[in-house]
Design an enzyme around this catalytic site. Structure first.
Site, PDB file in Angstrom:
ATOM      1  N   GLU A 168     -12.628  -1.881  12.124  1.00 13.58           N
ATOM      2  CA  GLU A 168     -12.598  -1.149  10.853  1.00 13.58           C
ATOM      3  C   GLU A 168     -13.743  -1.546   9.931  1.00 13.58           C
ATOM      4  O   GLU A 168     -14.388  -0.695   9.321  1.00 13.58           O
ATOM      5  CB  GLU A 168     -11.246  -1.407  10.161  1.00 13.58           C
ATOM      6  CG  GLU A 168     -11.163  -0.792   8.780  1.00 13.58           C
ATOM      7  CD  GLU A 168      -9.818  -1.024   8.101  1.00 13.58           C
ATOM      8  OE1 GLU A 168      -8.915  -1.610   8.728  1.00 13.58           O
ATOM      9  OE2 GLU A 168      -9.675  -0.612   6.935  1.00 13.58           O
ATOM     10  N   ASP A 190      -8.355  -8.866   4.207  1.00 14.41           N
ATOM     11  CA  ASP A 190      -8.078  -7.745   5.118  1.00 14.41           C
ATOM     12  C   ASP A 190      -9.134  -7.633   6.211  1.00 14.41           C
ATOM     13  O   ASP A 190      -9.973  -6.736   6.158  1.00 14.41           O
ATOM     14  CB  ASP A 190      -8.023  -6.437   4.318  1.00 14.41           C
ATOM     15  CG  ASP A 190      -7.537  -5.281   5.157  1.00 14.41           C
ATOM     16  OD1 ASP A 190      -7.052  -5.513   6.267  1.00 14.41           O
ATOM     17  OD2 ASP A 190      -7.656  -4.131   4.689  1.00 14.41           O
ATOM     18  N   GLU A 234       0.825  -1.213   0.000  1.00  9.55           N
ATOM     19  CA  GLU A 234       0.000   0.000   0.000  1.00  9.55           C
ATOM     20  C   GLU A 234       0.860   1.263   0.000  1.00  9.55           C
ATOM     21  O   GLU A 234       0.627   2.196   0.769  1.00  9.55           O
ATOM     22  CB  GLU A 234      -0.965  -0.010   1.194  1.00  9.55           C
ATOM     23  CG  GLU A 234      -1.920  -1.191   1.163  1.00  9.55           C
ATOM     24  CD  GLU A 234      -2.992  -1.175   2.243  1.00  9.55           C
ATOM     25  OE1 GLU A 234      -2.726  -0.612   3.319  1.00  9.55           O
ATOM     26  OE2 GLU A 234      -4.073  -1.725   2.001  1.00  9.55           O
TER      27      GLU A 234
END
Ligand code: GCV
Length: 729
Positions: A422, A394, A320
Site C-alpha cells: 500500500e 500504519d 475508521e
C-alpha cells in the site's frame, strides 16, 4: 513434454535467440513464463551433476495415502519429483531398494523406529515433521515422518524445497515445527471482488459463481500457501460486509473451505459488529444485550454446521468508521468476549484488531492503541488474540515496532504485517519486505529486560501465551502472476516463511525464493539477492527517510503528498506527521512532546528520547529537529535529507543495472516485466524525491547544494498532479 520450457530457456541462453525460436517451433506446448507457478515451478534441475545425484538417491517412493490431505501431499510429491528429476520415480507399496523415500503418513507401528527418530517426532508436535536418512530393513533410505497429516504435507514441501534449492540429501536430519500456531493471510477482499489496497486485479473469490463453480486456481492458491506453512485465510475485508454471514454466502464460504481443507488451510471471516442489526433484524448490536449474544451464538453454530473446521472471526471495531462495542459504551474486551463465547464451543478464535485511533481524540495517533488496550490486559477470553500492526501508525515504509508488543503479558498478541505494498509503490515498485519484517521481529522490547524480542512476544515464549499468531495482509489477486508483479510474490513467500520461523534471515528467504522461482545459477541469484535486500531501504530513502512517515498522497497512498492538509481528519494528513516549519522538521514524541516514547520499556524512552542517542532511522519519528542540526555524517539535517532522497533514487538505478546484468539468465518474459517495472520505479522515485525536497525547501529556505539533480518540475506542478482512477481504493 511437460517440461519443455525449462529446456528452452537453457538452450536459449547457451546458443542464442535463433535456437530459442526453433525450440518454440518444435515444442508447440511450451508456454511463456508468466509467474503463475510461483515458487512451485518444479522445472528439471539444470545442474547435471546435482540431477544425477538426486536421481541416484531417490529410487522409489513409498507413500500410502489414507486421507484427502495425504493424497494431496502424495500428488504434490509425485508432481515435484517428476518435474525436478525429469523422470518417473515409481511409487510402490513397500521399500524394496536402496534409496527409497518413505513417507510415514501414520504412526509407523510396523517398522522399527529408532529412539532418536521417536524423540524428534515428539519435538515435531502437531504440525512439524522429520526428514532424515534412516535405514529401512537394513538398506539406506530417507524418511519423511510426522505425527499428523498436516505434518506430512509440510514435510513433503520441505523435501521438495531441498531439491529445488539443490541441498544435499546426504545424512539428512531435519526436524522442524512451526513456532507460531495461526499463520494466516488477511484478504481485504470485498464481495463485489474489488480488493481494498489490492494491486493484482480482482479478488480471487468469485462469489457470484460460488458454490457451484470452483476455479482450479483455488487449489493452486492453497498449494502455494501450504508450501510455506500458511494454515489459515481470512477471506473478507476487515472493513466488513455482513452479507458474508448470510446462509447463502456461508454456503459459498463452505465450498472454498472444502477446497482448502486438504491443504491444511482453515477459513475465517471478518465479522461486522453491526451484523445483528443489518442481517439479523435486531435493533441493537450491544454486546451485553442477551439477544445479541444469542444471535452470534446461533450464527456461529450455523457456520460450524457447514464448516466444521471454521477458524473464527477477525474484527475491526471502532476504527475508521467501523461499528463496534464502543457505539454502546462497551469496551473492546466486552465486544471481543461476546464473539469469543459464540465460537468457543466449536474451537474457534477471535482475532480482534488493535488498529484503533480517533480523530476526536486529541492524543497523538501513535499512542492511542496502547492507551486503549493496555488497561484491558487480562480481561479477554482465552480464545481471543489481539492483532497488532507491526508499527503504531500504519504499515509505513519504516516505523519503530508497536509499543503494545511486550505490554500485554496476559493477552496473546498476534502480529499483523502488510504484504500488499500500500505504501511501498503498490504493484510496480520492487520492495522486498523480509528486511522490514525481520527488523520488527528482531527488535528488543525490553519488556522483561534486554533480549525480550518482538519475535518472542509473537511466538508466545516471552509471556507464555497459550495462543500465537501472525497475519499478513495479502497481495494476491486475479492477475496471472498472482501478486501484480513477479517480484512482489517474494513478499507472500517471506511472510509464510517468517510465520513458520520468525528467526529466519531475509537473505536466506531471498535465496530460497530466487532459486525456486527462477534458477539456482549463482550468477543470477547472488546479484539479484543483493538487489532485493537493498530494495526496502531504497524505498524508505526516496519516500520517508530519517523517520519521516505518512507523506503519501491522499486516498490512494501511492505518490507523494507531503503537503496534504485539511480535509475530514487531521490524522489523515501529512502535515500532522512531519510538522515542518521554519525551525525544523519532525514529530516531537519525546517526554516534552507527545511522550509516545514513554510507552516503550526502559531504556528505549531514554535512548530514543534523546537526540544524541536516537538511531537516525527514527530521528524525525521522535524528534522535531532544527534544519541545521549536525548529523553523524557531518552534514546538516537539511543536507542529509537531500542526501537520503538522492541515495534512494541512486539505489533504484543500481537495481536497474543489476537487473540488466542478468538479462539472458532467465526467461525473457519475466525479465522484461521486472525491467519495465524498475523503469517505472526509477521515474516515481524521482517524483517522490523532487516533490518532497521542493516542498520541505519552502520551510527550510536552504538551497539545494551543487551535485544534486535539479528537480524536473516546480512544486506547483507536483502539487497539481491528481492521479485518478487508481486501483485498490
Ligand atoms: C482495510 C489503512 C488502509 C485502509 C485499511 C486500514 C486497516 O488505513 O489505508 O485501507 O482498511 O488501514 O488496516 O483497517
Amino acid at each position: 513434454m511437460p517440461h519443455v520450457q525449462g529446456r528452452i530457456v537453457t538452450a536459449g541462453r547457451a546458443v542464442g535467440a535463433g535456437i530459442l525460436a526453433f525450440a518454440v517451433l518444435v515444442a508447440p506446448r511450451a508456454r511463456a513464463e508468466d509467474g503463475y507457478e510461483l515458487w512451485l515451478r518444479y522445472r528439471p534441475i539444470s545442474d547435471a551433476e546435482v540431477l544425477a545425484r538426486y536421481r541416484a538417491s531417490i529410487s522409489e517412493v513409498v507413500f500410502e495415502a489414507s486421507s484427502p490431505m495425504l493424497e494431496a501431499a502424495r500428488e504434490e510429491l509425485r508432481r515435484g519429483l517428476r518435474g525436478l528429476l525429469d523422470a518417473e520415480i515409481p511409487f510402490v507399496r513397500e521399500a524394496t531398494r536402496e534409496g527409497a523415500l518413505v513417507v510415514w503418513s501414520s504412526r509407523p507401528s510396523t517398522l522399527a523406529v529408532s529412539p532418536s527418530l521417536r524423540a524428534q517426532l515428539r519435538w515435531a508436535g502437531a504440525e512439524g515433521f522429520v526428514i532424515r536418512s534412516e535405514p529401512i530393513r537394513g538398506r539406506p533410505a530417507m524418511v519423511i515422518a510426522a505425527n499428523t497429516n498436516a505434518g506430512v504435507l509440510y514435510g513433503v514441501f520441505r523435501f521438495l524445497r531441498l531439491l529445488q534449492t539443490h541441498e544435499s540429501l546426504q545424512d539428512l536430519s531435519i526436524v522442524e515445527a512451526p513456532r507460531v500456531e495461526l499463520r494466516v493471510l488477511n484478504h481485504w477482499d470485498n464481495l463485489d471482488r474489488t480488493v481494498e489496497r489490492g494491486y493484482a486485479g480482482f479478488s480471487l473469490w468469485d462469489w457470484h459463481k460460488l458454490p457451484d463453480y470452483l476455479y482450479p486456481r483455488y487449489t493452486d492458491y492453497a498449494r502455494a500457501n501450504a508450501s510455506i506453512g500458511v494454515n489459515g485465510t481470512v477471506l473478507t475485508n476487515v472493513n466488513a460486509n455482513a452479507t458474508v454471514l448470510t446462509p447463502e454466502y456461508v454456503r459459498k464460504v463452505a465450498a472454498l473451505a472444502d477446497v482448502f481443507r486438504r491443504w491444511g488451510i482453515r477459513v475465517y471471516l471478518t465479522a461486522r459488529f453491526s451484523a445483528p442489526i443489518e442481517i439479523g433484524g435486531l435493533e441493537t448490536a450491544d454486546p451485553l444485550v442477551p439477544e445479541v449474544a444469542t444471535w452470534w451464538k446461533d450464527k456461529a453454530a450455523e457456520i460450524y454446521r457447514v464448516i466444521p473446521d471454521f477458524g473464527g472471526f477477525l474484527v475491526k471495531a471502532n476504527s475508521e468508521g467501523q461499528p463496534g462495542p464502543q457505539d454502546y459504551g462497551r469496551s473492546h474486551a466486552e465486544g471481543a468476549n461476546m464473539l469469543a463465547d459464540a465460537v468457543a464451543p466449536h474451537g474457534g478464535v477471535v482475532m480482534w484488531r488493535a488498529f484503533v485511533y480517533s480523530n476526536e481524540e486529541p492524543e497523538d495517533r501513535a499512542k492511542q492503541a496502547w492507551n486503549e488496550f493496555t488497561p484491558l490486559d487480562g480481561s479477554f477470553r482465552s480464545n481471543v488474540l489481539i492483532q497488532v500492526k507491526n508499527g503504531p501508525i500504519d504499515f509505513q515504509p519504516r516505523e519503530p515496532f508497536h509499543p503494545l508488543f511486550g505490554a500485554m503479558p496476559q493477552t496473546p498478541l498476534m502480529m499483523e504485517f502488510q504484504i500488499t505494498q500500500e505504501y511501498l509503490g503498490q504493484a510496480t515498485h520492487l520492495a522486498f519486505l523480509a528486511p522490514l519484517y525481520e527488523e520488527v521481529l528482531r527488535a528488543d522490547t525490553y519488556a522483561r529486560g534486554e533480549g525480550s524480542l518482538v519475535s518472542e512476544v509473537i511466538d508466545g515464549t516471552l509471556h507464555d501465551y497459550p495462543r500465537t499468531g501472525m497475519a499478513g495482509v495479502a497481495n494476491t489477486g486475479t492477475d496471472r502472476n498472482w501478486c501484480g508483479s513477479v517480484m512482489a510474490c517474494a513478499n507472500w513467500y517471506a511472510f509464510g516463511r517468517l510465520a513458520w520461523d520468525p528467526d529466519l534471515g531475509s537473505a536466506t528467504i531471498a535465496d530460497e525464493w530466487l532459486r525456486m522461482t527462477f534458477t539456482s545459477d549463482p550468477n543470477f541469484v547472488e546479484p539479484v539477492k543483493t538487489m532485493m535486500l537493498a530494495s526496502r531501504e531504497a524505498g524508505v530513502d526516496y519516500r520517508t527517510p530519517l523517520g519521516l512517515h505518512h507523506l503519501m498522497a491522499r486516498g490512494h497512498h501511492w505518490g507523494p503528498g507531503p503537503w496534504v492538509s485539511g480535509g475530514p481528519r487531521a490524522d489523515w494528513t501529512s502535515v500532522y506527521y512531519h510538522r515542518a516549519d521554519a525551525e525544523g522538521i519532525g514529530f516531537d514524541r519525546t517526554r516534552t512532546g507527545s511522550d509516545a516514547v514513554g510507552q516503550y520499556f526502559l531504556p528505549l524512552p531514554e535512548r530514543w528520547g534523546r537526540l544524541e542517542t536516537v538511531p537516525e532511522k527514527y530521528l524525525l519519528w521522535f524528534h522535531h529537529v532544527p534544519w541545521d542540526h549536525r548529523m553523524a555524517s557531518g552534514r546538516t539535517l537539511w543536507e542529509e535529507l537531500l542526501h537520503r532522497y538522492q541515495r534512494g533514487v541512486d539505489a533504484v538505478r543500481q537495481m536497474q543495472r543489476t537487473w540488466r546484468s542478468v538479462d539472458g539468465m532467465i526467461d525473457p518474459e519475466r525479465h522484461e516485466q521486472v525491467r519495465a517495472f524498475l523503469a517505472i520505479q526509477e521515474k516515481e522515485a524521482r517524483w517522490w524525491r523532487d516533490a518532497c525536497v521542493l516542498y520541505f525547501q519552502t520551510f527550510s529556505k536552504r538551497p539545494i547544494p551543487d551535485g544534486y539533480e535539479p528537480p524536473a518540475h516546480t512544486l506547483e506542478e507536483y502539487m497539481a498532479i491528481q492521479e485518478r482512477p487508481v486501483p485498490g481504493l
